[in-house]
Design a protein around this motif. Structure first.
Motif, PDB file in Angstrom:
ATOM      1  N   ARG A  59      53.611  31.043  26.929  1.00  0.00           N
ATOM      2  CA  ARG A  59      53.851  30.190  27.658  1.00  0.00           C
ATOM      3  C   ARG A  59      54.161  28.885  27.420  1.00  0.00           C
ATOM      4  NH1 ARG A  59      52.699  32.428  32.872  1.00  0.00           N
ATOM      5  NH2 ARG A  59      53.083  30.758  34.037  1.00  0.00           N
ATOM      6  N   ILE A  60      55.140  28.322  28.221  1.00  0.00           N
ATOM      7  CA  ILE A  60      55.609  26.728  28.024  1.00  0.00           C
ATOM      8  C   ILE A  60      54.582  25.982  28.618  1.00  0.00           C
ATOM      9  CG2 ILE A  60      57.270  25.191  28.266  1.00  0.00           C
ATOM     10  CD1 ILE A  60      59.408  27.140  27.853  1.00  0.00           C
ATOM     11  N   CYS A  61      54.054  24.895  28.181  1.00  0.00           N
ATOM     12  CA  CYS A  61      52.887  23.981  28.828  1.00  0.00           C
ATOM     13  C   CYS A  61      53.600  22.932  29.288  1.00  0.00           C
ATOM     14  CB  CYS A  61      51.652  23.787  27.948  1.00  0.00           C
ATOM     15  SG  CYS A  61      51.216  25.226  26.964  1.00  0.00           S
ATOM     16  N   PHE A  62      54.231  22.350  28.420  1.00  0.00           N
ATOM     17  CA  PHE A  62      54.937  20.943  28.842  1.00  0.00           C
ATOM     18  C   PHE A  62      56.202  20.688  28.179  1.00  0.00           C
ATOM     19  CE2 PHE A  62      51.510  19.406  26.044  1.00  0.00           C
ATOM     20  CZ  PHE A  62      52.107  18.842  25.200  1.00  0.00           C
ATOM     21  N   VAL A  63      56.820  19.946  28.718  1.00  0.00           N
ATOM     22  CA  VAL A  63      58.247  19.109  27.946  1.00  0.00           C
ATOM     23  C   VAL A  63      57.890  17.699  27.668  1.00  0.00           C
ATOM     24  CG1 VAL A  63      59.623  21.110  28.483  1.00  0.00           C
ATOM     25  CG2 VAL A  63      59.570  19.090  29.979  1.00  0.00           C
ATOM     26  N   ASP A  64      58.274  17.270  26.732  1.00  0.00           N
ATOM     27  CA  ASP A  64      58.518  15.632  26.708  1.00  0.00           C
ATOM     28  C   ASP A  64      59.749  15.080  26.610  1.00  0.00           C
ATOM     29  OD1 ASP A  64      55.767  15.124  26.286  1.00  0.00           O
ATOM     30  OD2 ASP A  64      55.498  15.166  24.386  1.00  0.00           O
ATOM     31  N   LEU A  65      59.923  14.251  27.357  1.00  0.00           N
ATOM     32  CA  LEU A  65      61.445  13.595  27.381  1.00  0.00           C
ATOM     33  C   LEU A  65      61.410  12.273  26.940  1.00  0.00           C
ATOM     34  CD1 LEU A  65      60.895  15.419  30.483  1.00  0.00           C
ATOM     35  CD2 LEU A  65      63.332  15.841  29.506  1.00  0.00           C
ATOM     36  N   ALA A  66      62.761  11.731  26.409  1.00  0.00           N
ATOM     37  CA  ALA A  66      62.897  10.561  25.869  1.00  0.00           C
ATOM     38  C   ALA A  66      63.781   9.757  27.089  1.00  0.00           C
ATOM     39  CB  ALA A  66      63.442  10.211  24.618  1.00  0.00           C
ATOM     40  N   THR A  67      63.061   8.795  27.615  1.00  0.00           N
ATOM     41  CA  THR A  67      64.087   7.905  28.597  1.00  0.00           C
ATOM     42  C   THR A  67      64.262   6.639  28.162  1.00  0.00           C
ATOM     43  OG1 THR A  67      62.803   7.025  30.183  1.00  0.00           O
ATOM     44  CG2 THR A  67      63.027   9.295  30.274  1.00  0.00           C
ATOM     45  N   ARG A  68      65.267   5.656  28.686  1.00  0.00           N
ATOM     46  CA  ARG A  68      65.357   4.176  28.229  1.00  0.00           C
ATOM     47  C   ARG A  68      63.989   3.539  28.713  1.00  0.00           C
ATOM     48  NH1 ARG A  68      70.280   1.811  32.014  1.00  0.00           N
ATOM     49  NH2 ARG A  68      69.274  -0.147  31.054  1.00  0.00           N
ATOM     50  N   TYR A  69      63.403   4.158  29.773  1.00  0.00           N
ATOM     51  CA  TYR A  69      62.082   3.452  30.226  1.00  0.00           C
ATOM     52  C   TYR A  69      60.780   3.771  29.833  1.00  0.00           C
ATOM     53  CZ  TYR A  69      65.747   2.526  33.670  1.00  0.00           C
ATOM     54  OH  TYR A  69      66.809   2.075  34.386  1.00  0.00           O
ATOM     55  N   GLY A  70      61.216   4.737  28.485  1.00  0.00           N
ATOM     56  CA  GLY A  70      59.661   5.234  28.114  1.00  0.00           C
ATOM     57  C   GLY A  70      59.605   6.806  27.964  1.00  0.00           C
ATOM     58  N   GLU A  71      58.379   7.371  27.324  1.00  0.00           N
ATOM     59  CA  GLU A  71      58.459   8.749  27.541  1.00  0.00           C
ATOM     60  C   GLU A  71      57.892   9.306  28.470  1.00  0.00           C
ATOM     61  OE1 GLU A  71      56.996  10.564  24.072  1.00  0.00           O
ATOM     62  OE2 GLU A  71      58.244   9.402  22.632  1.00  0.00           O
ATOM     63  N   VAL A  72      58.281  10.498  28.971  1.00  0.00           N
ATOM     64  CA  VAL A  72      57.741  11.339  30.104  1.00  0.00           C
ATOM     65  C   VAL A  72      57.255  12.567  29.599  1.00  0.00           C
ATOM     66  CG1 VAL A  72      58.518  12.162  32.578  1.00  0.00           C
ATOM     67  CG2 VAL A  72      59.612  10.246  31.635  1.00  0.00           C
ATOM     68  N   ARG A  73      56.099  13.339  30.045  1.00  0.00           N
ATOM     69  CA  ARG A  73      55.663  14.339  29.882  1.00  0.00           C
ATOM     70  C   ARG A  73      55.516  14.940  31.046  1.00  0.00           C
ATOM     71  NH1 ARG A  73      50.872  15.470  25.962  1.00  0.00           N
ATOM     72  NH2 ARG A  73      52.510  14.819  24.701  1.00  0.00           N
ATOM     73  N   ILE A  74      56.248  16.352  31.167  1.00  0.00           N
ATOM     74  CA  ILE A  74      56.072  17.298  32.449  1.00  0.00           C
ATOM     75  C   ILE A  74      55.355  18.375  32.288  1.00  0.00           C
ATOM     76  CG2 ILE A  74      57.583  18.385  34.175  1.00  0.00           C
ATOM     77  CD1 ILE A  74      59.811  16.043  33.581  1.00  0.00           C
ATOM     78  N   CYS A  75      54.288  18.559  32.807  1.00  0.00           N
ATOM     79  CA  CYS A  75      53.667  19.617  33.000  1.00  0.00           C
ATOM     80  C   CYS A  75      53.757  20.697  34.230  1.00  0.00           C
ATOM     81  CB  CYS A  75      52.191  19.482  32.993  1.00  0.00           C
ATOM     82  SG  CYS A  75      51.513  18.578  31.615  1.00  0.00           S
ATOM     83  N   ALA A  76      54.315  21.666  33.930  1.00  0.00           N
ATOM     84  CA  ALA A  76      54.750  22.649  35.083  1.00  0.00           C
ATOM     85  C   ALA A  76      54.172  24.135  34.715  1.00  0.00           C
ATOM     86  CB  ALA A  76      56.199  22.498  35.171  1.00  0.00           C
TER      87      ALA A  76
END
Ligand SMILES: Cc1cc2nc3c(=O)[nH]c(=O)nc-3n(C[C@H](O)[C@H](O)[C@H](O)COP(=O)(O)OP(=O)(O)OC[C@H]3O[C@@H](n4cnc5c(N)ncnc54)[C@H](O)[C@@H]3O)c2cc1C
Length: 437
Positions: free
Chosen positions: A155-172
């Protein structure tokens, strides 16, 4: 006067802030995370939201719509049967787009001898996408590039993304890889495919204005002149088209071929060179067809159009023989009759149209990785050989694949996408797989 000075002082005041990296990451939770907001990702996100799921939709680009909007691919292909009654293969958001853009005069149907395509105004499509995302209650995060994918077993638990406003972690609970380059599957460590025999070329699309529509040459005439005179204008491609969009007095021009590698420096530099090719294409049109294009100017350049780069290894590897035979899979989720359109050589592409009654199908197995339980790939990055993929990656079947992904993840819940009831799925996807009116 006294009151005004006080409020001025308030609005000029500042507060001191400091980078506290511990608190920088933003956490988002959802039922479904769709990575890639092109036409297949939009379809997946909208259909999932309409099923009542909590959806987050992310894209590395600072806007929604993917290539359909930002590369100005310009026409919906693979959406209609080629036979006499030319029924629509794919419904869902395709119906909404055709209805809403049609009402604005933002569509133009081209009924060719063997297929129907629909030119669309990319500005109208862009606003349609944005409004629909808002109306459906989807959380969108743009300018968010995948950085890391965390898995636990299958299973994929979460993805981390880089944005100009900082990092985002999405759990789904479920994930859709709609990145076109299988970026999600790749970062999850899943096996992927690349074309074995050299690149599949992309194109730099342009929209030109100030044309004389009635004098625009036919596709055949244009191609004949390109073969004869293309070298004089230093054009690498010897075919292509300029489709007139009568309602807005413009033409969509697709006369370039460039490599679209997955290397960040080469990708950027090739994109810049692609624009130079497009400029030369305009010089060719002006020089060779002055009555039609003598006053033409470029109104907009798309972002580099990327056809096929890297895609998943799925449960099923769709082959060109299955496409040619029109094989009807028991787990079919999408269908089309679009020709094989393989841009595998710089001068042109393989174009293999089918008979009027032909239909070919995409099986669910091509959307699923055998090693992942909560991931569905859609659009340009499903499993197929290069020729088969070239005919099923156009926008009609992309919309159907997006819808299928939403239903598969909805049916899977917290279980596995491999264990859903396929009969229920077939029932839900009737409009996109069986309906012929
Ligand atoms: C030049 C050209 C002309 C075409 N003409 C037509 C046509 O006339 N008609 C037709 O039907 N089809 C056409 N196609 C094919 C069609 O446009 C595409 O195959 C289709 O739009 C693919 O949709 P998609 O949603 O799979 O991918 P895309 O539209 O490519 O969307 C993928 C999205 O994922 C995002 N993404 C990628 N990597 C990451 C990452 N690491 N992190 C975050 N986000 C990421 C991208 O920014 C992008 O927005 C054309 C294609 C090209 C290149």
């Amino acid at each position: 006067m006294k009151t005004r000075r006080n409020s001025e002082r308030l609005s000029y005041s500042t507060r001191v802030v400091r980078n506290d990296s511990l608190n920088m990451k933003k956490y988002v939770k959802a039922d479904i995370c769709v990575v890639g907001a092109g036409i297949s990702g939009i379809s997946a996100a909208v259909e999932a939201a309409r099923l009542g799921l909590d959806v987050v939709l992310v894209d590395g680009f600072p806007g929604l719509g993917g290539q359909a909007v930002h590369s100005i691919v310009g026409t919906f292909c693979g959406l209609y049967h080629h036979g006499e009654n030319r029924y629509q293969f794919t419904h869902g958001i395709a119906d909404d787009i055709l209805h809403d853009l049609g009402a604005q005069g933002a569509l133009h149907y081209r009924h060719g001898p063997s297929y129907t395509t629909v030119l669309y105004d990319e500005v109208a499509l862009s606003r349609w996408v944005e409004r629909t995302v808002l109306d459906c209650g989807i959380t969108a995060i743009v300018g968010a590039v995948l950085r890391e994918v965390k898995t636990d077993g299958r299973r994929i638990c979460f993805v981390d993304l880089a944005t100009r406003y900082g990092e985002v972690r999405i759990c789904a609970n479920g994930f859709v890889d709609a990145t076109g380059d299988a970026a999600l599957a790749w970062l999850a460590g899943l096996p992927c495919r690349e074309p074995a025999r050299g690149p599949i070329y992309g194109s730099q699309m342009i929209v030109i204005e100030s044309i004389a529509p009635e004098y625009v040459p036919s596709r055949e005439e244009l191609a004949a002149r390109l073969r004869e005179k293309g070298a004089k204008y230093n054009l690498v491609r010897r075919d292509g088209f300029a489709f007139v969009f009568p309602q807005r007095g413009t033409a969509l021009v697709n006369l370039t071929h460039m490599e679209t590698p997955l290397d960040p420096v080469d990708a950027t530099m090739n994109g810049l060179r692609g624009k130079e090719q497009a400029d030369r294409a305009l010089e060719f049109l002006k020089g060779e067809f002055p009555v039609a294009f003598g006053n033409a100017r470029i109104r907009s350049y798309g972002f580099p159009g990327i056809r096929q780069t890297r895609w998943i290894v799925g449960v099923h590897h769709l082959t060109v023989d299955e496409v040619r035979a029109g094989k009807r899979f028991p787990d079919a989720v999408a269908r089309t009759a679009w020709p094989i359109e393989l841009h595998d050589h710089i001068e042109g592409y393989i174009w293999e149209p089918f008979d009027d009654d032909h239909v070919h199908y995409v099986p669910l197995g091509s959307l699923l990785s055998p090693d992942a339980d909560n991931l569905v790939a859609v659009g340009r990055c499903i499993d197929a050989d290069a020729a088969a993929l070239s005919s099923v990656r156009v926008m009609g079947p992309c919309i159907a694949m997006g819808a299928a992904a939403a239903h598969v993840l909805h049916l899977a819940g917290s279980g596995s996408v491999h264990e859903i009831d396929k009969n229920v799925l077939q029932h839900r996807l009737y409009d996109n797989v069986v309906r012929t009116d």
